[in-house]
Motif scaffolding. Structure first.
Motif, PDB file in Angstrom:
ATOM      1  N   SER A 290       0.815  -1.218   0.000  1.00 55.54           N
ATOM      2  CA  SER A 290       0.000   0.000   0.000  1.00 55.54           C
ATOM      3  C   SER A 290       0.850   1.269   0.000  1.00 55.54           C
ATOM      4  O   SER A 290       0.324   2.368  -0.225  1.00 55.54           O
ATOM      5  CB  SER A 290      -0.942   0.011   1.213  1.00 55.54           C
ATOM      6  OG  SER A 290      -0.207  -0.037   2.425  1.00 55.54           O
ATOM      7  N   THR A 293       2.875   3.802  -5.252  1.00 56.89           N
ATOM      8  CA  THR A 293       2.005   4.735  -5.963  1.00 56.89           C
ATOM      9  C   THR A 293       0.979   3.967  -6.787  1.00 56.89           C
ATOM     10  O   THR A 293       1.125   2.763  -7.032  1.00 56.89           O
ATOM     11  CB  THR A 293       2.831   5.629  -6.908  1.00 56.89           C
ATOM     12  OG1 THR A 293       3.491   4.805  -7.879  1.00 56.89           O
ATOM     13  CG2 THR A 293       3.868   6.432  -6.141  1.00 56.89           C
ATOM     14  N   HIS A 294      -0.039   4.674  -7.241  1.00 55.79           N
ATOM     15  CA  HIS A 294      -1.081   4.043  -8.057  1.00 55.79           C
ATOM     16  C   HIS A 294      -0.501   3.475  -9.350  1.00 55.79           C
ATOM     17  O   HIS A 294      -0.959   2.432  -9.848  1.00 55.79           O
ATOM     18  CB  HIS A 294      -2.182   5.061  -8.388  1.00 55.79           C
ATOM     19  CG  HIS A 294      -3.000   5.423  -7.189  1.00 55.79           C
ATOM     20  ND1 HIS A 294      -4.057   6.303  -7.255  1.00 55.79           N
ATOM     21  CD2 HIS A 294      -2.928   5.026  -5.894  1.00 55.79           C
ATOM     22  CE1 HIS A 294      -4.603   6.426  -6.056  1.00 55.79           C
ATOM     23  NE2 HIS A 294      -3.929   5.677  -5.216  1.00 55.79           N
ATOM     24  N   THR A 295       0.499   4.150  -9.895  1.00 60.21           N
ATOM     25  CA  THR A 295       1.132   3.684 -11.137  1.00 60.21           C
ATOM     26  C   THR A 295       1.770   2.313 -10.939  1.00 60.21           C
ATOM     27  O   THR A 295       1.603   1.405 -11.758  1.00 60.21           O
ATOM     28  CB  THR A 295       2.200   4.687 -11.598  1.00 60.21           C
ATOM     29  OG1 THR A 295       1.635   5.983 -11.671  1.00 60.21           O
ATOM     30  CG2 THR A 295       2.748   4.293 -12.960  1.00 60.21           C
ATOM     31  N   THR A 296       2.504   2.164  -9.843  1.00 63.78           N
ATOM     32  CA  THR A 296       3.164   0.886  -9.547  1.00 63.78           C
ATOM     33  C   THR A 296       2.147  -0.206  -9.262  1.00 63.78           C
ATOM     34  O   THR A 296       2.325  -1.351  -9.690  1.00 63.78           O
ATOM     35  CB  THR A 296       4.109   1.041  -8.334  1.00 63.78           C
ATOM     36  OG1 THR A 296       5.014   2.111  -8.579  1.00 63.78           O
ATOM     37  CG2 THR A 296       4.905  -0.234  -8.088  1.00 63.78           C
ATOM     38  N   ILE A 297       1.084   0.134  -8.559  1.00 69.21           N
ATOM     39  CA  ILE A 297       0.037  -0.846  -8.255  1.00 69.21           C
ATOM     40  C   ILE A 297      -0.586  -1.374  -9.546  1.00 69.21           C
ATOM     41  O   ILE A 297      -0.792  -2.585  -9.717  1.00 69.21           O
ATOM     42  CB  ILE A 297      -1.052  -0.223  -7.357  1.00 69.21           C
ATOM     43  CG1 ILE A 297      -0.485   0.125  -5.967  1.00 69.21           C
ATOM     44  CG2 ILE A 297      -2.241  -1.174  -7.211  1.00 69.21           C
ATOM     45  CD1 ILE A 297      -0.020  -1.061  -5.167  1.00 69.21           C
ATOM     46  N   LEU A 298      -0.880  -0.469 -10.477  1.00 65.31           N
ATOM     47  CA  LEU A 298      -1.437  -0.894 -11.766  1.00 65.31           C
ATOM     48  C   LEU A 298      -0.441  -1.758 -12.541  1.00 65.31           C
ATOM     49  O   LEU A 298      -0.822  -2.752 -13.182  1.00 65.31           O
ATOM     50  CB  LEU A 298      -1.811   0.332 -12.600  1.00 65.31           C
ATOM     51  CG  LEU A 298      -3.138   1.011 -12.265  1.00 65.31           C
ATOM     52  CD1 LEU A 298      -3.293   2.298 -13.055  1.00 65.31           C
ATOM     53  CD2 LEU A 298      -4.310   0.081 -12.543  1.00 65.31           C
ATOM     54  N   CYS A 301      -0.479  -5.104 -11.111  1.00 67.14           N
ATOM     55  CA  CYS A 301      -1.709  -5.798 -11.535  1.00 67.14           C
ATOM     56  C   CYS A 301      -1.479  -6.498 -12.867  1.00 67.14           C
ATOM     57  O   CYS A 301      -1.898  -7.654 -13.056  1.00 67.14           O
ATOM     58  CB  CYS A 301      -2.864  -4.803 -11.674  1.00 67.14           C
ATOM     59  SG  CYS A 301      -3.589  -4.262 -10.108  1.00 67.14           S
ATOM     60  N   SER A 379     -11.641   1.239  -2.632  1.00 68.49           N
ATOM     61  CA  SER A 379     -11.389   1.951  -3.882  1.00 68.49           C
ATOM     62  C   SER A 379     -11.278   0.979  -5.050  1.00 68.49           C
ATOM     63  O   SER A 379     -11.015  -0.208  -4.871  1.00 68.49           O
ATOM     64  CB  SER A 379     -10.095   2.764  -3.769  1.00 68.49           C
ATOM     65  OG  SER A 379      -8.968   1.903  -3.713  1.00 68.49           O
ATOM     66  N   LEU A 381      -8.959   0.787  -7.294  1.00 68.40           N
ATOM     67  CA  LEU A 381      -7.597   0.271  -7.433  1.00 68.40           C
ATOM     68  C   LEU A 381      -7.354  -0.888  -6.463  1.00 68.40           C
ATOM     69  O   LEU A 381      -6.745  -1.905  -6.838  1.00 68.40           O
ATOM     70  CB  LEU A 381      -6.573   1.384  -7.185  1.00 68.40           C
ATOM     71  CG  LEU A 381      -5.121   1.031  -7.490  1.00 68.40           C
ATOM     72  CD1 LEU A 381      -4.954   0.701  -8.963  1.00 68.40           C
ATOM     73  CD2 LEU A 381      -4.195   2.174  -7.098  1.00 68.40           C
ATOM     74  N   GLU A 382      -7.833  -0.759  -5.227  1.00 74.55           N
ATOM     75  CA  GLU A 382      -7.677  -1.837  -4.242  1.00 74.55           C
ATOM     76  C   GLU A 382      -8.419  -3.090  -4.687  1.00 74.55           C
ATOM     77  O   GLU A 382      -7.899  -4.216  -4.548  1.00 74.55           O
ATOM     78  CB  GLU A 382      -8.204  -1.378  -2.879  1.00 74.55           C
ATOM     79  CG  GLU A 382      -7.330  -0.339  -2.198  1.00 74.55           C
ATOM     80  CD  GLU A 382      -7.955   0.195  -0.921  1.00 74.55           C
ATOM     81  OE1 GLU A 382      -7.214   0.505   0.027  1.00 74.55           O
ATOM     82  OE2 GLU A 382      -9.204   0.323  -0.876  1.00 74.55           O
ATOM     83  N   PHE A 385      -6.628  -4.721  -7.708  1.00 75.76           N
ATOM     84  CA  PHE A 385      -5.419  -5.405  -7.242  1.00 75.76           C
ATOM     85  C   PHE A 385      -5.778  -6.747  -6.619  1.00 75.76           C
ATOM     86  O   PHE A 385      -5.118  -7.766  -6.860  1.00 75.76           O
ATOM     87  CB  PHE A 385      -4.685  -4.528  -6.221  1.00 75.76           C
ATOM     88  CG  PHE A 385      -3.298  -5.007  -5.894  1.00 75.76           C
ATOM     89  CD1 PHE A 385      -2.220  -4.649  -6.681  1.00 75.76           C
ATOM     90  CD2 PHE A 385      -3.075  -5.811  -4.783  1.00 75.76           C
ATOM     91  CE1 PHE A 385      -0.932  -5.088  -6.383  1.00 75.76           C
ATOM     92  CE2 PHE A 385      -1.801  -6.254  -4.480  1.00 75.76           C
ATOM     93  CZ  PHE A 385      -0.728  -5.896  -5.279  1.00 75.76           C
TER      94      PHE A 385
END
Length: 449
Positions: A290, A293-298, A301, A379, A381-382, A385
């Motif tokens: 967590s 960043t959102h970029t890395t999370i995507l 994924c 969210s 994104l969560e 993931f």
């Protein structure tokens, strides 16, 4: 009971039998993990939690709705390790071992089941393959457990505790199970590079594919000067390691100014490499996901969606599917009607299958995420993931798994099960055997794009 079993064997296709065997494996796992001896005192254990944990273990995913360290007793931890072993190696590999022990003849029906479970294309050499798979995995886990158990003597008070952690970590990493008994994944060892290196090696050995391991073993033991690796091994190995290296570079580039800011070069190197390796289907982590960043999370994924190699312990669309899609795209853009790689030409049927698997996986992930956005309060994104982690049987999470509703847990359970049996098995599950058409209609072109 025997009569019913014989009828099922005659009526059901190999694909349906494999799905049934995994369903039975989940049922047995629910019973084993629900035994009073498996839990610590005063632990609340609902049916949905038991089912979720059982499916997560059989599918070697690692997503959990309960804390493993706080929930299970020592006996429960060993039961969980056994279920991970069962799920990682596969029902047919262990089934073949049992058949051989009792001197049962491995007939055509059994060979078809093995072929389906291991995603093989022909019936020859399957029993030998199962022997190699079982032997290699157990040997890898044994060496990993001994190395980690001995090393963990510096961390734990008693040898029993050290070797229990060592062998459980070895089994969890080799089967890409993603479970941990530290209560905090491998974050307590985020500065211990020896532990991380051993775990990464175990994850790779489990995820790269059993046929690749067998061919490498044959190469090392071969006395012939010229040893030719199969196209599968070449394509799988190149794709697998490019994804690991590319994933590490991508995670580093995206987090250099954020989560990795102020850290030393060796910390950043191992954080990037470990998180990239674990997205192949490992599920263990050395940093709180967590924090990214959102970029890395995507990006992660996408890596989890691709997953591990075919005929391995991992899930996802598989590395070869991803490779075939890219190759088809490249050759199509250049105006080629056939796809060639490593001086071999690929079958059109395999290219079509890779496209269908990818399309079906995209639909599955999209629909699952859509359902969760309705039933859950987290969210987008969560939830995405979580869905990609379940489908790829990875086990990484942003910490929302225990808070999912019953419907949300059910969706994740279904995704983990599909991730284990595979998209191809899912598509053939309700279908009939391939029928060669004895007539054809006139062909006509359709405008595309």
């Amino acid at each position: 009971m025997k009569v019913l079993l014989r009828k099922l064997l005659r009526v059901l296709s190999p694909v349906q039998l494999i799905a049934l065997y995994y369903f039975l494996a989940v049922t047995v796992s629910v019973v084993l993990l629900s035994l009073p001896v498996a839990h610590k005192n005063n632990v609340e254990w609902s049916f949905i939690d038991a089912l979720f944990t059982a499916v997560s273990a059989v599918s070697v995913t690692g997503l959990t709705v309960v804390d493993t360290a706080d929930t299970f007793s020592t006996a429960g931890i060993w039961i969980l390790a056994f279920v991970l072993q069962f799920g990682g190696i596969g029902v047919m590999a262990l089934g073949t071992f049992v058949w051989l022990i009792f001197g049962k003849r491995i007939g055509l029906k059994e060979r078809r089941l093995i072929m389906t479970d291991q995603n093989q294309s022909n019936l020859s050499g399957l029993v030998k393959l199962m022997k190699h798979v079982l032997g290699l995995i157990l040997l890898i886990e044994l060496f990993g457990g001994l190395i980690l158990g001995t090393y963990f003597l510096k961390y734990f008070e008693t040898p029993g505790e050290a070797f229990m952690h060592g062998f459980f970590t070895s089994i969890s990493a080799t089967t890409n199970g993603g479970f941990d008994i530290t209560g905090n994944s491998l974050i307590p060892f985020q500065h211990d590079y020896f532990v991380q290196f051993i775990v990464m090696m175990l994850i790779i050995l489990g995820a790269i594919g059993f046929p690749v391991l067998i061919e490498v073993k044959d190469f090392l033991l071969s006395k012939e000067r010229k040893f030719s690796f199969s196209l599968f091994t070449k394509l799988t190995s190149v794709t697998f390691f490019l994804l690991v290296i590319g994933g590490a570079i991508g995670i580093f580039a995206m987090e250099a100014r954020f989560a990795f800011s102020g850290k030393s070069w060796h910390e950043v190197f191992f954080f990037s490499l470990f998180q990239s390796t674990t997205t192949r289907s490992g599920g263990l982590a050395t940093i709180d996901i967590s924090q990214f960043t959102h970029t890395t999370i995507l990006f992660m994924c996408m890596l989890m969606f691709i997953g591990a190699s075919p005929s391995s312990v991992g899930g996802g669309i598989r590395t070869t599917t991803f490779a075939l899609n890219l190759l088809a795209l490249f050759h199509f853009a250049r105006g080629n009607k056939s796809v060639k790689v490593f001086k071999r030409e690929l079958h059109q049927a395999d290219l079509m299958k890779s496209l269908i698997v990818t399309l079906m996986a995209v639909i599955l992930v999209f629909v699952s995420t859509l359902i969760l956005t309705v039933t859950e309060k987290h969210s987008l994104l969560e939830l995405l993931f979580e869905v990609c982690s379940a489908f790829g049987t990875t086990g990484l999470s942003m910490g929302i798994t225990p808070d999912l509703s019953t419907i949300g847990k059910s969706v994740i359970i279904l995704l983990m099960f599909i991730g284990r049996i595979g998209i191809v098995t899912l598509l053939y599950l309700f279908g009939r055997k391939e029928i060669e058409a004895n007539y054809h209609y006139p062909k006509e072109r359709i405008i595309i794009g």
